[in-house]
Design an enzyme around this catalytic site. Structure first.
Site, PDB file in Angstrom:
ATOM      1  N   ASP A  78       0.867  -1.173   0.000  1.00 13.97           N
ATOM      2  CA  ASP A  78       0.000   0.000   0.000  1.00 13.97           C
ATOM      3  C   ASP A  78       0.912   1.233   0.000  1.00 13.97           C
ATOM      4  OD1 ASP A  78       0.917   0.195   2.609  1.00 13.97           O
ATOM      5  OD2 ASP A  78      -1.061   0.059   3.551  1.00 13.97           O
ATOM      6  N   CYS A  91       3.341  -3.171   4.095  1.00 17.24           N
ATOM      7  CA  CYS A  91       2.456  -2.073   4.488  1.00 17.24           C
ATOM      8  C   CYS A  91       3.119  -1.385   5.678  1.00 17.24           C
ATOM      9  CB  CYS A  91       1.038  -2.566   4.779  1.00 17.24           C
ATOM     10  SG  CYS A  91       0.870  -3.692   6.179  1.00 17.24           S
ATOM     11  N   THR A 151       2.754  -1.933   8.990  1.00 21.53           N
ATOM     12  CA  THR A 151       3.172  -2.886  10.022  1.00 21.53           C
ATOM     13  C   THR A 151       3.372  -4.313   9.511  1.00 21.53           C
ATOM     14  OG1 THR A 151       0.867  -3.417  10.501  1.00 21.53           O
ATOM     15  CG2 THR A 151       1.863  -1.624  11.787  1.00 21.53           C
ATOM     16  N   HIS A 167      10.583 -23.956   9.056  1.00 21.42           N
ATOM     17  CA  HIS A 167       9.609 -24.757   9.811  1.00 21.42           C
ATOM     18  C   HIS A 167       8.174 -24.609   9.304  1.00 21.42           C
ATOM     19  CE1 HIS A 167      12.209 -25.386  13.696  1.00 21.42           C
ATOM     20  NE2 HIS A 167      12.867 -25.678  12.576  1.00 21.42           N
ATOM     21  N   HIS A 197       8.211 -31.323   9.982  1.00 24.14           N
ATOM     22  CA  HIS A 197       7.410 -30.097   9.832  1.00 24.14           C
ATOM     23  C   HIS A 197       6.318 -30.237   8.783  1.00 24.14           C
ATOM     24  CE1 HIS A 197      10.207 -28.170  12.477  1.00 24.14           C
ATOM     25  NE2 HIS A 197      11.213 -28.534  11.685  1.00 24.14           N
TER      26      HIS A 197
END
Ligand code: RB5
Length: 148
Positions: free
Chosen positions: A8, A66, A68, A99, A134
């Site tokens: 963004d 973005c 965060t 993992h 995993h």
């Protein structure tokens, strides 16, 4: 390998830095998002497109930036087969691949800055999935959604 990247307005510099890294390494790149700070984009609109591209196997990896990284990951993880990880440090960059077989790397430009995004993305892309024990755990991630 094809990588699709999107941001963004809060992640333009980080996205551009990531695009530079990938092009330097000869990866095929597709880029979505605003070109300048005056152009606004809602993060879900971008994340939906990147998640659709990755989960349909049109792209092998996705990168989302973005403010965060959180809103991008929340949106991308609505898709079956999307494993979007918010990456803030080298250990998470490595472990989310080794993992969790993360296929979408999400970054917060307002958290770590564009140059660190470049370094974290390089670590993310250089780390293979360990599979082994995993594999079954990763397979269980989509169970909560149920069959379509
Ligand atoms: C945009 O201002 C900001 O809310 C967005 O980039 C992101 O941080 C949301 O998760």
């Amino acid at each position: 390998m094809k990588v699709i990247l999107g941001s963004d307005h809060a992640g333009i510099a980080g996205r551009k830095e990531a695009v530079r890294l990938l092009r330097e390494r000869g990866w095929e790149v597709q880029e979505l998002g605003p070109e300048g700070d005056s152009e606004k984009a809602d993060y879900p609109d971008i994340a939906h497109q990147i998640a659709q591209s990755v989960t349909s196997s049109e792209s092998e990896m996705g990168v989302l930036v973005c403010g965060t990284g959180q809103g991008m990951a929340m949106t991308a993880n609505r898709y079956r087969g999307a494993r979007a990880a918010v990456i803030t440090d080298p250990f998470t960059a490595e472990m989310s691949r080794a993992h969790n077989d993360a296929n979408i790397a999400c970054f917060g430009e307002r958290v770590v800055g564009a140059e660190t995004i470049r370094q974290l993305l390089a670590k993310f892309l250089a780390t293979p999935f360990e599979a082994g024990r995993h594999m079954a755990r990763v397979d269980k991630i989509d169970q909560v959604i149920g069959e379509a």
